[in-house]
Structure formats: C-alpha cells, structure tokens
Write a protein that holds these residues in place. Structure first.
Motif, PDB file in Angstrom:
ATOM      1  N   SER A   1      -7.415  -4.344   9.151  1.00 18.77           N
ATOM      2  CA  SER A   1      -7.991  -3.822   7.918  1.00 18.77           C
ATOM      3  C   SER A   1      -6.915  -3.303   6.963  1.00 18.77           C
ATOM      4  O   SER A   1      -5.992  -2.594   7.374  1.00 18.77           O
ATOM      5  N   ILE A   2      -7.063  -3.657   5.676  1.00 18.96           N
ATOM      6  CA  ILE A   2      -6.163  -3.174   4.632  1.00 18.96           C
ATOM      7  C   ILE A   2      -7.000  -2.437   3.596  1.00 18.96           C
ATOM      8  O   ILE A   2      -7.928  -3.014   3.016  1.00 18.96           O
ATOM      9  N   ARG A   3      -6.671  -1.184   3.361  1.00 19.53           N
ATOM     10  CA  ARG A   3      -7.407  -0.375   2.397  1.00 19.53           C
ATOM     11  C   ARG A   3      -6.469   0.048   1.268  1.00 19.53           C
ATOM     12  O   ARG A   3      -5.388   0.584   1.523  1.00 19.53           O
ATOM     13  N   LEU A   4      -6.887  -0.210   0.039  1.00 18.75           N
ATOM     14  CA  LEU A   4      -6.159   0.281  -1.124  1.00 18.75           C
ATOM     15  C   LEU A   4      -6.614   1.706  -1.387  1.00 18.75           C
ATOM     16  O   LEU A   4      -7.782   1.949  -1.703  1.00 18.75           O
ATOM     17  N   VAL A   5      -5.692   2.656  -1.268  1.00 23.50           N
ATOM     18  CA  VAL A   5      -6.021   4.073  -1.410  1.00 23.50           C
ATOM     19  C   VAL A   5      -5.996   4.501  -2.870  1.00 23.50           C
ATOM     20  O   VAL A   5      -6.879   5.214  -3.352  1.00 23.50           O
TER      21      VAL A   5
ATOM     22  N   GLY B   1       4.704  -4.579  10.627  1.00 21.57           N
ATOM     23  CA  GLY B   1       3.643  -3.986  11.425  1.00 21.57           C
ATOM     24  C   GLY B   1       2.728  -3.096  10.588  1.00 21.57           C
ATOM     25  O   GLY B   1       2.933  -2.905   9.387  1.00 21.57           O
ATOM     26  N   PRO B   2       1.708  -2.533  11.228  1.00 20.89           N
ATOM     27  CA  PRO B   2       0.747  -1.688  10.500  1.00 20.89           C
ATOM     28  C   PRO B   2       1.389  -0.399  10.006  1.00 20.89           C
ATOM     29  O   PRO B   2       2.482  -0.020  10.415  1.00 20.89           O
ATOM     30  N   GLY B   3       0.673   0.269   9.111  1.00 20.17           N
ATOM     31  CA  GLY B   3       1.164   1.517   8.546  1.00 20.17           C
ATOM     32  C   GLY B   3       0.832   1.593   7.070  1.00 20.17           C
ATOM     33  O   GLY B   3       0.015   0.830   6.555  1.00 20.17           O
TER      34      GLY B   3
ATOM     35  N   VAL C   1      -2.611  -0.072   6.246  1.00 21.01           N
ATOM     36  CA  VAL C   1      -2.916  -1.196   7.124  1.00 21.01           C
ATOM     37  C   VAL C   1      -3.144  -0.651   8.523  1.00 21.01           C
ATOM     38  O   VAL C   1      -2.237  -0.067   9.129  1.00 21.01           O
ATOM     39  N   ALA C   2      -4.374  -0.823   9.027  1.00 14.82           N
ATOM     40  CA  ALA C   2      -4.742  -0.371  10.374  1.00 14.82           C
ATOM     41  C   ALA C   2      -5.385  -1.546  11.087  1.00 14.82           C
ATOM     42  O   ALA C   2      -6.505  -1.947  10.753  1.00 14.82           O
TER      43      ALA C   2
END
Length: 386
Positions: free
Chosen positions: A119-123, A94-96, A115-116
């Motif tokens: 959308s997946i964002r590399l921080v 799941g997301p997180g 992961v929201a």
C-alpha cells in the motif's frame, strides 16, 4: 500485457514490457494517435497523472478527459505520480516514508508518501508552477525558453561545472556558459535566475519534512525525479536527494500495473437516497465510485444531482427515477456508514454526475457537468461526524 504511461506536460513516456518509448507530448487532440502509433498493440494501460490535477475542478475534468481518451486504447486506470515514483523508490530501497520531489516542465511538486507492504498512501503534497522548467527558462531567456532548454541539455556538463564554480567564487560569475539564438548567458545570470526556484523547491520539501517529523516512524528518504530534474542546478539544490532519473514515474506505474503496489483505497462513501416509488417510501445507499470514468448509479442508470435544473443531460431528458435534488447546499453523504459533512457551496445550476475522487488534501466528492470541457465541482469531505 498492460502498458505503463506517463503523460507529462512536455514529455510522454511509455513502458511496454522491456521497451521504453519517449516523445514530446502532443496536443490533446493528437494524443490518441500518437499513443496508438507508439504502442505495439492495443490493450490495458495504467497512466501516471500529476497529483495536483485532483485538487481543483479544471484538473478533475482534465483527468476524466484523459481517462476517456485512454479508454479508446483499452481498459485504463490512472494513478498519482507521487505514488508511482514512491513505488519505484520502494523497489530500490524497501518500504518506508518517501519525500518525492517531482520537477517537471509545467511546475514542480513535492509529495510525502508512506509505503507499507503493497500500500502507498499520499499523506500531503505541495505544487509550485513557478518552480518548473518552463518558468525558469522564461526567466532566463524571455521568449526564447525552448532554445535555452535545448542548449542547456546539450551542454549540461559545462552548465554544472561553471555554475558550481561561480557559486563558490564570484570571479566566475562573468564566465559565459551558453550562447544560442543571439543570446549569451553567464554563470551569474543562471545562478540569479535559479535562486528563487531553489527557494521554492527547498521550501516545499522543508514543509513536508516538518509534517513528517510530527508522524510516527523514521524520517523520510528524499527522492528526485522529473524532466527538469535533469538540469544540473536542481540536483545541486537538493544534495541529499536520491536521484531516480526522469523515467521513475513510468517505471513506478508499471510496478502498480503489475500489482506489486497499489494506491491506498479511498474510504467507502455512500449517498443515502430517499424517494417515493409506486407511492411508497424507498431508501437506498448509493456507492460513490472513486475511479475516473465511474459515477454513482441507481436503477441501472447514472444518478444525477439536479440543482435548479429541468432539462436534458447529454441530449437526453433527465429520468426522474435516477435524479435527486440538492437540499440546502449539503450532500448527505456517509463515510464508513457515518454521516459526514459535505457542503457544495454556491453550486451553479445544472445536472451533475457524482463520484468520489482522490486529491492531495484527502478524498472529495466530485460533481461533473454534462460538458466534459467544463470544470468539475470539487466538494471536500470533512470526515465523519463524531
């Protein structure tokens, strides 16, 4: 049908429908033939690429060359490996937030992903060539890294058992674990050679875990993938990591290709252009595309940035209506409609295609010279002026 690819430094993986193909990565000039032979039919492809490629000029140029190669099979899109692995992890959990450890042959990387929804964002991310399988194999058996890797894979259970025993009881350090090519390796020699690798792996993850602790939300789940992750000591060094297996990136690329997830978009970035046209001032805002293979264009042609240059580009004379000059070493870009700092530094003379590209440290303007083998110039975006 869109095929998913993961072209690693040692191994290439292809997922087309329910069929998965795995083979050693060939030299660049043989890659297209190998891919065409492995794919049932030509068509669109989505390929996971190492995120650290995006952090310097050599890697950016390599990414563009790979994209050009894949375009010969059909339309091609490139996604970051961390995002691909996070997509596969999110399908399972799941997301997180996910702390991805990608241990490959050429090096090991760690990436903090959020992961929201889709959308997946590399921080943030780290990369260490010395933590890869090739560097470890060379440290264990100088000049005989390949036969060591083969022997270790063939006797993985024995390697895992004896290394664990020697870790708990020094009397087992002298136990012979592997014999190959006239070389014998003991459990103690493997433990000693792996100790700096373990320190690098845990150090990278600890740095990113610290960064995650300063952000809102739950603590990230650590996941482990990559070919080198199959070496028993890697997983043993990261006992809290969820083992996704060596194929997580190609399966995650397939999730992205199917539209189940997407990489977070880059900010809308434009380049204000001021020129005279027919004796009259003309102003335009040219969008900087963020996808490999795409560049800023104006008047139906690619916009070229000319710095101390007067000549041809790709055997063509540079058209004056699609060229601009560099003023004072600064590109006057705008992010979200607001001016942003973008200093090129000591830019070599030449004419450059202009694009926006993702990196582990945030988006950057990328300048590409005519020769595709030449390094690109990465110019960080420092954010809109306040």
């Amino acid at each position: 049908m869109t095929a998913a690819l993961d072209v690693g430094s040692a191994t290439t993986r292809i997922l087309s429908g329910s069929s998965r193909t795995v083979f050693p990565t060939p030299p660049p000039d043989e890659l297209i033939a190998a891919l065409a032979g492995a794919l049932a039919a030509r068509g669109p492809v989505v390929c996971a690429v190492p995120d650290h490629w995006r952090d310097d000029g050599e890697g950016l140029a390599r990414q563009e060359r790979l994209h050009g190669t894949l375009q010969r099979l059909g339309s091609a899109a490139l996604v970051g490996r961390f995002a691909a692995v996070a997509a596969e992890a999110a399908m399972r959990h799941g997301p997180g937030a996910y702390l991805v450890c990608d241990a490959g042959a050429a090096g090991a990387g760690a990436g903090l992903c959020e992961v929201a929804g889709e959308s997946i964002r590399l921080v943030d991310a780290r990369y260490e060539p010395a933590a890869g399988g090739a560097a470890f194999a060379e440290a264990v058996a100088p000049g005989r890294g390949a036969p060591f890797a083969e022997a270790a894979a063939a006797r993985a259970d024995r390697v895992r058992e004896l290394m664990a025993m020697a870790r708990g009881n020094p009397r087992y350090r002298a136990a012979r674990v592997l014999a190959f090519s006239g070389t014998e390796l003991t459990a103690g020699s493997l433990l000693d050679a792996f100790a700096p690798v373990a320190a690098l792996l845990t150090g990278m993850l600890a740095e990113l875990a610290g960064a995650a602790a300063r952000r809102p939300g739950a603590s990230p789940r650590t996941v482990l993938t990559g070919g080198f992750a199959e070496f028993p000591a890697v997983a043993d060094a990261l006992p809290d990591a969820d083992r996704l297996g060596p194929h997580a990136a190609v399966h995650g690329a397939a999730r992205l290709a199917a539209g189940l997830f997407r990489e977070a978009p880059l900010p809308e970035t434009t380049l204000p252009v001021h020129r005279l046209a027919g004796g009259r001032p003309q102003q335009a805002r040219v969008r900087l595309p963020g996808e490999p293979g795409r560049f800023a264009s104006m008047n139906g042609r690619e916009l070229l940035l000319c710095h101390q240059y007067a000549g041809a580009f790709d055997d063509r004379a540079v058209p004056l209506d699609s060229a601009m000059t560099l003023d004072g070493g600064t590109l006057p870009v705008e992010v979200g409609g607001r001016p942003a700092s973008c200093r090129t530094g000591a830019l070599p003379p030449g004419a450059y295609r202009i694009g926006l590209r993702a990196s582990t440290r945030g988006p950057a303007v990328a300048l590409f010279p005519p020769d595709p083998r030449a390094p690109a110039v990465r110019v960080p975006l420092e954010g809109p002026a306040s």
